[in-house]
Scaffold this motif. Structure first.
Motif, PDB file in Angstrom:
ATOM      1  N   GLU A  81       0.809  -1.223   0.000  1.00 44.11           N
ATOM      2  CA  GLU A  81       0.000   0.000   0.000  1.00 44.11           C
ATOM      3  C   GLU A  81       0.838   1.268   0.000  1.00 44.11           C
ATOM      4  N   GLU A  82       2.017   1.160  -0.591  1.00 44.19           N
ATOM      5  CA  GLU A  82       2.909   2.303  -0.661  1.00 44.19           C
ATOM      6  C   GLU A  82       2.962   2.842  -2.088  1.00 44.19           C
ATOM      7  N   GLY A 138       0.430 -11.322 -10.252  1.00 46.16           N
ATOM      8  CA  GLY A 138      -0.192 -10.177  -9.624  1.00 46.16           C
ATOM      9  C   GLY A 138       0.569  -8.865  -9.762  1.00 46.16           C
ATOM     10  N   MET A 139       1.155  -8.639 -10.952  1.00 48.11           N
ATOM     11  CA  MET A 139       1.800  -7.349 -11.183  1.00 48.11           C
ATOM     12  C   MET A 139       1.263  -6.764 -12.480  1.00 48.11           C
ATOM     13  N   VAL A 159       0.720  -5.078  -7.182  1.00 47.51           N
ATOM     14  CA  VAL A 159       1.649  -3.970  -7.471  1.00 47.51           C
ATOM     15  C   VAL A 159       1.423  -3.536  -8.908  1.00 47.51           C
ATOM     16  N   ILE A 160       1.540  -2.231  -9.134  1.00 47.50           N
ATOM     17  CA  ILE A 160       1.460  -1.757 -10.507  1.00 47.50           C
ATOM     18  C   ILE A 160       2.650  -0.833 -10.787  1.00 47.50           C
ATOM     19  N   GLY A 207      -5.800   0.123  -1.971  1.00 45.58           N
ATOM     20  CA  GLY A 207      -4.977  -0.963  -1.435  1.00 45.58           C
ATOM     21  C   GLY A 207      -3.894  -1.473  -2.357  1.00 45.58           C
ATOM     22  N   MET A 208      -3.582  -0.721  -3.396  1.00 44.15           N
ATOM     23  CA  MET A 208      -2.599  -1.210  -4.342  1.00 44.15           C
ATOM     24  C   MET A 208      -1.250  -0.519  -4.142  1.00 44.15           C
ATOM     25  N   SER A 209      -0.181  -1.301  -4.262  1.00 41.11           N
ATOM     26  CA  SER A 209       1.153  -0.701  -4.192  1.00 41.11           C
ATOM     27  C   SER A 209       1.537  -0.202  -5.577  1.00 41.11           C
TER      28      SER A 209
END
Lengths: 236, 293, 298
Positions: A31-32, A81-82, A157-158, A186-188
């Motif tokens: 979440e950063e 999941g990226m 993560v994106i 909620g996505m980094s």
């Protein structure tokens, strides 16, 4: 504290025999928003491409949730999941907006309708354009389609490569707002930007790269107030 | 004149069937497939082979079904053959990042080997499927044969089918995505090699269909596809490369131009008309009438 | 009696090698050294041969007919090059092949001028003045002499300042543009010279066959030149000669297979086709070519 999601450790990579990245290390926590800034040719985009498996990791390691992903193929990394939004040519111009989003869910169509609605609620501008040819949209809308496409599989993560490139100042603000909004869901996010001042205001932490190496790191605020950063990238 | 327009539509349907595959392959792979015409010929000869070797001996199959079944098997056969060539040749060249000329010369190599393979096995003359020559029927004073009617109907059906595939199926959309932006396609997780295989299958199958129909309304000769190749190039470029709808329209225009040119310059330069059209389009509007992307 | 006929056979092979060698050298200048994808090379061979035959039959002196024939090939090169050399490489390939086919249809259809499908044969012989037993060997000498002259000329040319510009065009079109060199002009010049050389080959071929025929100018003949150049190695004149020798030797050595003309002919082309594919897969730079040069594939 050890809530890390993405970590690149001492990565070497490049296009030709010559290395562009010479031992770069970064970390992204859950979440950063983490930004990477630096001069042209510092290897910012190269780093994103290497993380996403588009370039070979010649030395060093890349981990996603403590699982090594160095040198996996892009489609395998997508499955883990990226998401990745390249800087230019990041849409399919002759496909409709809906079809662009569909391509984002190519490897897993289940739940497409639901995630499409979620993406459209983040980018309401696109709601009445779903059947429009993406190539006919404005630059800002195209950037949103590109981000939407990367979000459709709900990655953890994106990676964003210069999301503000080529956009008018008002649109840049909109895009940055969207980045914050996506992050709040909620996505980094790991973002490369030329527009250092703006991104440093938005991000939690940042890295400064120079000549393919880490130069500085710190929170967004620390870097904004750093003399050297100010001198070099914030236009004094 | 109306008769010539009708003839133009018939020729145009066949050119369009060839043009569709050539255009898709050119667009996705950057490959000017000089062997595409020979895929058409191969379709015709494969039909002949399957029919005479496997189906004729089974005497209870009526000739019409025999022909239909052989044609379908041949169309699938050429499609699979195209995929095979991709796996053993084109894929390797792609991975090496081969340039235009390497691809061009390879395509010429395939064309020569395929065409002469046909000559080696079946001889250089025409072959006959042993079908009675169909008499032309008259509709409103226009003469048309059974196979000509079939050609137009099959071509229209296949064009509609392609339109449906491209717009409504996952594979079709992925083909369009690949044609738009190959590197982005692989980033989104599209299996590029697989989609390229499907494209080859479609291109090969459509070419084979065109070849079979052309053979049925004229005759089966080893160079029939090669002779059609330049008119097909003309259709593809006229309709803008990579635009399958353009290829269809381009095919019809070339067919019409060839047949109706009879009125102005006689039959001797019929084929040359399409070459001339090709040159004019490339010089005046190289992006074709439907524009670039 | 077997010996003289064997000697004559080798003389014949030597002549064919000379003609194909010249034809390929012309293409090599265009493609190998300039990057022009000319797929209508055979047209320029035909233009010179037909012009020579038509003029000579009409009563013009043979030597002057030859000169005009070659000159017309050069002019045709300029006229075709002027509007087309700005096109993308693969488009240029398609335009030039279409051009060569239009020319061939012209030969077939305009029988009043070209003799139609039966061609023209009533032109004078180049060495008509020689006693018949020396004609073949004399023609071989003329052919090889021309091949030698063209070869030396090309070698000098590519090492001249003009040739160095070609090299820089090949290596980086943008850089030489920036240097203010008019690439387009150089490409036209290269196409003109290459077409002239094809014209010389065409005239020699006409004399060798005692005939000019539309079917001698099919696209397949252009492909032969490409095969020779690619086999020997692009941008290498020696390679074109080596390619021509191998190509002709292969052609002739398969002539005596006991399969009948049609089958031998097709088997030969199957082998050539497969060879081209293998060459492109495993050694795209050819026998003598330089891999670095080929990387710059346009």
């Amino acid at each position: 504290m050890m809530n890390e999601i993405l970590r690149a450790k001492n990565v070497f990579s490049g296009y030709t025999d010559l290395n562009i990245l010479e031992g770069v290390s970064i970390e992204v926590e859950r979440e950063e928003i983490v930004s990477i800034i630096g001069p042209n040719g510092a290897g910012k985009s190269t780093l994103l491409k290497t993380i996403f498996g588009l370039l070979e990791t010649r030395k060093g390691k890349i981990y996603l949730r403590n699982e090594e992903i160095s040198n996996l193929k892009p489609n395998e990394i997508v499955k883990k999941g990226m998401g990745y939004v390249p800087q230019s040519k990041n849409i399919f111009p002759s496909l409709t907006v809906e079809e662009n989003l569909e391509m984002g869910s190519y490897i897993d169509e289940s739940g497409f309708e639901e995630s499409k609605q979620e993406v459209l609620s983040i980018f309401p501008d696109l709601k009445d354009k779903v059947s429009a040819k993406t190539g006919d949209l404005s630059g800002g809308q195209q950037q949103m389609v590109a981000m939407g496409r990367a979000l459709i599989l709900d990655p953890d993560v994106i990676l964003l490569d210069e999301p503000s490139a080529g956009l008018s100042p008002e649109l840049v603000n909109v895009v940055f707002e969207k980045i914050k909004e996506i992050n709040k869901a909620g996505m980094s996010i790991l973002v490369v930007e030329q527009n250092a001042r703006k991104i440093l205001k938005v991000c939690d932490r940042g890295y400064v790269l120079e000549m393919g190496e880490n130069r500085l790191k710190g929170t967004g605020k620390e870097l904004l107030n750093n003399k050297k950063v100010e001198e070099l990238y914030l236009g004094g | 004149m109306l008769q010539l327009i009708l003839n133009g539509l018939i020729t145009g349907s066949i050119i369009a069937l060839g043009a569709i595959g050539l255009s898709m392959i050119y667009d996705i792979l950057g490959l000017v497939n000089f062997a595409h015409g020979d895929f058409m010929t191969f379709g015709g000869y494969l039909t002949f082979f399957i029919s005479l070797t496997f189906l004729r001996p089974i005497s209870f199959i009526p000739l019409t079904y025999d022909l239909l079944l052989s044609a379908i098997l041949a169309i699938i056969g050429v499609g699979l053959f195209s995929i095979l060539l991709d796996k053993i040749i084109w894929k390797k060249l792609r991975k090496k990042g081969a340039g235009t000329v390497t691809l061009l010369i390879t395509a010429i190599g395939i064309a020569l080997a395929l065409r002469n393979g046909i000559v080696f096995i079946w001889g250089s003359g025409t072959i006959s499927l042993g079908i009675p020559i169909s008499q032309a029927i008259e509709i409103f004073g226009l003469k048309i044969t059974f196979f000509e009617i079939i050609s137009i109907l099959v071509a229209i059906t296949l064009m509609l089918l392609l339109d449906f595939l491209l717009k409504n199926t996952k594979i079709g959309k992925a083909m369009r995505a690949l044609s738009d932006n190959q590197s982005l396609a692989s980033i989104t997780g599209i299996n590029v090699d697989k989609i390229i295989s499907y494209t080859w299958f479609l291109g090969g199958a459509y070419a084979a269909t065109g070849g079979i129909l052309y053979g049925l309304i004229t005759s089966f000769r080893p160079d029939m596809g090669w002779i059609l190749l330049l008119p097909i190039f003309a259709a593809v470029i006229l309709g803008s490369i990579g635009n399958v709808y353009g290829a269809m329209v381009g095919g019809l225009i070339i067919g019409l131009a060839q047949e109706t040119s009879l009125v102005f310059i006689g039959s001797r330069y019929k084929i040359a008309v399409s070459f001339l059209l090709l040159i004019i389009v490339l010089l005046v509007k190289p992006e074709g009438i439907f524009g670039g992307k | 009696m077997i010996l003289p006929s064997l000697v004559n056979y080798f003389i014949y092979i030597g002549i064919i090698i000379g003609i194909y060698g010249l034809f390929a050298l012309g293409l090599n200048l265009e493609w190998g050294f300039t990057g022009i994808l000319n797929f209508g090379h055979v047209a320029f061979m035909g233009i010179a041969a037909y012009t020579m035959a038509i003029l000579n039959i009409a009563g013009l002196n043979l030597f002057i007919s030859i000169i005009i024939g070659i000159a017309l090939s050069i002019v045709a090169g300029v006229l075709i090059g002027a509007p087309t050399l700005k096109l993308r490489g693969d488009y240029l390939a398609i335009v030039t092949i279409a051009f060569s086919e239009i020319i061939r249809y012209f030969y077939i259809n305009e029988g009043w001028l070209t003799g139609g499908a039966g061609g023209l044969s009533n032109f004078n012989q180049l060495l008509g003045f020689l006693p018949s037993q020396y004609k073949q060997i004399g023609f071989l000498i003329v052919t090889l002499a021309l091949l030698g002259i063209v070869y030396v000329f090309l070698e000098k040319l590519i090492n001249s300042p003009w040739g160095r510009v070609l090299k820089s065009i090949r290596e980086d079109e943008e850089v030489s543009k920036a240097l203010g060199k008019n690439i387009y002009k150089y490409k036209i010049q290269s196409l003109a010279i290459g077409s002239g050389i094809a014209g010389i080959a065409g005239i020699l071929q006409a004399f060798n066959n005692y005939l000019v025929l539309p079917s001698s100018y099919k696209p397949l003949i252009t492909f032969y030149a490409w095969i020779i150049v690619v086999l020997g190695g692009s941008a290498n004149n020696k390679g074109s000669l080596v390619g021509a020798i191998i190509f002709v030797a292969f052609f002739e050595s398969t002539r005596f297979l006991p399969l009948g003309d049609v089958r031998v002919g097709s088997l030969r082309m199957i082998i050539i086709g497969l060879l081209l594919i293998l060459l492109m897969l495993f050694r795209p730079q050819g026998i003598l070519g330089n891999k670095e040069e080929l990387k710059l594939d346009i």
